[in-house]
Scaffold this active site. Structure first.
Site, short mmCIF file in Angstrom:
data_model
loop_
_atom_site.label_atom_id
_atom_site.label_comp_id
_atom_site.label_asym_id
_atom_site.label_seq_id
_atom_site.Cartn_x
_atom_site.Cartn_y
_atom_site.Cartn_z
N ASP A 110 0.87 -1.18 0.00
CA ASP A 110 0.00 0.00 0.00
C ASP A 110 0.91 1.23 0.00
O ASP A 110 1.66 1.44 0.95
CB ASP A 110 -0.88 -0.02 1.26
N ILE A 111 0.83 2.02 -1.04
CA ILE A 111 1.75 3.16 -1.17
C ILE A 111 1.57 4.15 -0.03
O ILE A 111 2.53 4.85 0.34
CB ILE A 111 1.59 3.83 -2.55
N ASN A 162 -6.31 12.90 -10.94
CA ASN A 162 -6.92 13.37 -12.19
C ASN A 162 -6.68 14.87 -12.27
O ASN A 162 -6.20 15.48 -11.32
CB ASN A 162 -8.43 13.04 -12.24
N GLY A 219 -9.27 4.74 -6.16
CA GLY A 219 -7.94 4.11 -6.30
C GLY A 219 -6.88 4.71 -5.39
O GLY A 219 -7.10 5.00 -4.21
N VAL A 220 -5.69 4.90 -6.00
CA VAL A 220 -4.57 5.49 -5.24
C VAL A 220 -4.95 6.87 -4.72
O VAL A 220 -4.69 7.23 -3.58
CB VAL A 220 -3.34 5.61 -6.16
N ASP A 221 -5.62 7.66 -5.58
CA ASP A 221 -6.02 9.03 -5.24
C ASP A 221 -6.85 9.02 -3.95
O ASP A 221 -6.57 9.76 -2.99
CB ASP A 221 -6.85 9.59 -6.41
N GLY A 253 -4.88 1.47 -13.59
CA GLY A 253 -6.18 1.09 -13.02
C GLY A 253 -7.32 1.67 -13.84
O GLY A 253 -7.55 1.28 -14.99
N VAL A 254 -7.97 2.66 -13.29
CA VAL A 254 -9.14 3.29 -13.95
C VAL A 254 -8.79 3.78 -15.35
O VAL A 254 -9.60 3.69 -16.27
CB VAL A 254 -9.65 4.48 -13.08
N TYR A 255 -7.55 4.27 -15.52
CA TYR A 255 -7.19 4.87 -16.82
C TYR A 255 -6.80 3.84 -17.88
O TYR A 255 -6.44 4.21 -18.99
CB TYR A 255 -6.12 5.94 -16.62
N1 APR Z 1 -1.27 1.50 -3.12
C1 APR Z 1 -0.64 1.13 -4.27
N2 APR Z 1 -1.28 0.92 -5.43
C2 APR Z 1 -2.62 1.09 -5.44
C3 APR Z 1 -3.36 1.48 -4.28
C4 APR Z 1 -2.63 1.68 -3.09
N3 APR Z 1 -3.22 2.05 -1.93
N4 APR Z 1 -4.68 1.57 -4.63
C5 APR Z 1 -4.76 1.23 -5.94
N5 APR Z 1 -3.54 0.93 -6.43
C6 APR Z 1 -3.16 0.53 -7.79
C7 APR Z 1 -4.25 0.02 -8.68
O1 APR Z 1 -4.47 -1.36 -8.41
C8 APR Z 1 -3.60 0.24 -10.06
O2 APR Z 1 -2.72 -0.82 -10.37
O3 APR Z 1 -2.67 1.71 -8.44
C9 APR Z 1 -2.76 1.51 -9.86
C10 APR Z 1 -3.36 2.80 -10.47
O4 APR Z 1 -4.78 2.71 -10.40
P1 APR Z 1 -5.71 4.03 -10.19
O5 APR Z 1 -5.61 4.45 -8.78
O6 APR Z 1 -7.05 3.66 -10.74
O7 APR Z 1 -5.01 5.15 -11.08
P2 APR Z 1 -5.16 5.48 -12.64
O8 APR Z 1 -5.33 4.26 -13.45
O9 APR Z 1 -4.02 6.39 -12.93
O10 APR Z 1 -6.54 6.30 -12.72
C11 APR Z 1 -6.59 7.58 -12.14
O11 APR Z 1 -8.62 7.12 -10.99
O12 APR Z 1 -8.87 7.27 -8.72
C12 APR Z 1 -9.07 7.93 -9.90
O13 APR Z 1 -8.93 10.25 -9.30
C13 APR Z 1 -8.27 9.20 -9.98
O14 APR Z 1 -9.43 9.93 -11.94
C14 APR Z 1 -8.22 9.39 -11.47
C15 APR Z 1 -8.05 7.95 -11.99
#
Ligand code: APR
Length: 176
Positions: A9-10, A23, A31-33, A123-125
């Site tokens: 977990d980052i 974003n 997600g991470v955000d 992830g989402v993107y």
């Molecule tokens: N620690 C480490 N990695 C994580 C964590 C965490 N706590 N939570 C999620 N991840 C991983 C996900 O499994 C994925 O592999 O981080 C990676 C990036 O996923 P996202 O968080 O969905 O980021 P992204 O694909 O860049 O999409 C960004 O998602 O949350 C929204 O506001 C954000 O609109 C933006 C979009």
């Protein structure tokens, strides 16, 4: 520069800067955000709002990076970056590479010694793990060549699944 690849977990990493997969609004998300904002506390959103009210009135562009304090996180700073959203037609790989290289540049400008990245865009993107890992690999190599005297000595990739960890290890240990 040392590269460390681990699953975890980052928000728990105690480095000089953790990178947020944000974003362009900088006003939070999932997600991470979502995890980083929850762990950092409400002051992080206030700091992001301050960026929007001053230096980033139109939000953070895709591929760019901007720093705030880390507040309640173990890391002193958060470096926010915005990945290209494949689902919105943003399929330019160079922008994904830029997320990693611009975050490294910001870390260097802050004289950070260590930085932790999630799999930005993975992830989402909608980017595949290998595409993210190869973009990260290219960015680290490019940064090392262009910033030989950087203060950044440790780059961590903190991945949320064993599959993503294996993908990053495959790319970094047997580069193409
Ligand atoms: N620690 C480490 N990695 C994580 C964590 C965490 N706590 N939570 C999620 N991840 C991983 C996900 O499994 C994925 O592999 O981080 C990676 C990036 O996923 P996202 O968080 O969905 O980021 P992204 O694909 O860049 O999409 C960004 O998602 O949350 C929204 O506001 C954000 O609109 C933006 C979009």
């Amino acid at each position: 520069m040392r590269v460390r690849i681990l699953q975890g977990d980052i928000t728990a990493r105690s480095v000089d800067a953790v990178v947020n997969a944000a974003n362009s609004s900088l006003l939070g998300g999932g997600g991470v955000d979502g995890a980083i904002h929850r762990a950092a506390g409400p002051e992080l959103l206030a700091a992001c709002r301050e960026l929007r009210a001053t230096s980033l009135p139109n939000g953070l562009p895709v591929g760019a990076a901007a720093a705030t304090p880390g507040f309640m996180l173990p890391s002193r700073r958060v470096i926010h970056t915005v990945g290209p959203n494949r689902h919105a037609g943003q399929t330019n790989r160079a922008l994904l590479v830029s997320c990693f290289s611009e975050s490294l540049r910001v870390a260097d400008s802050l004289r950070a010694g260590s930085i932790a990245f999630p799999a930005v865009g993975g992830g989402v993107y909608g980017w595949h793990g290998r595409q993210v890992a190869e973009a990260a690999f290219d960015a680290v190599n490019g940064f090392t060549a262009s910033h030989p005297d950087s203060t950044v000595e440790l780059v961590e990739f903190v991945l949320f699944s064993p599959e993503m960890e294996e993908t990053f290890k495959a790319v970094f240990e047997q580069p193409r």
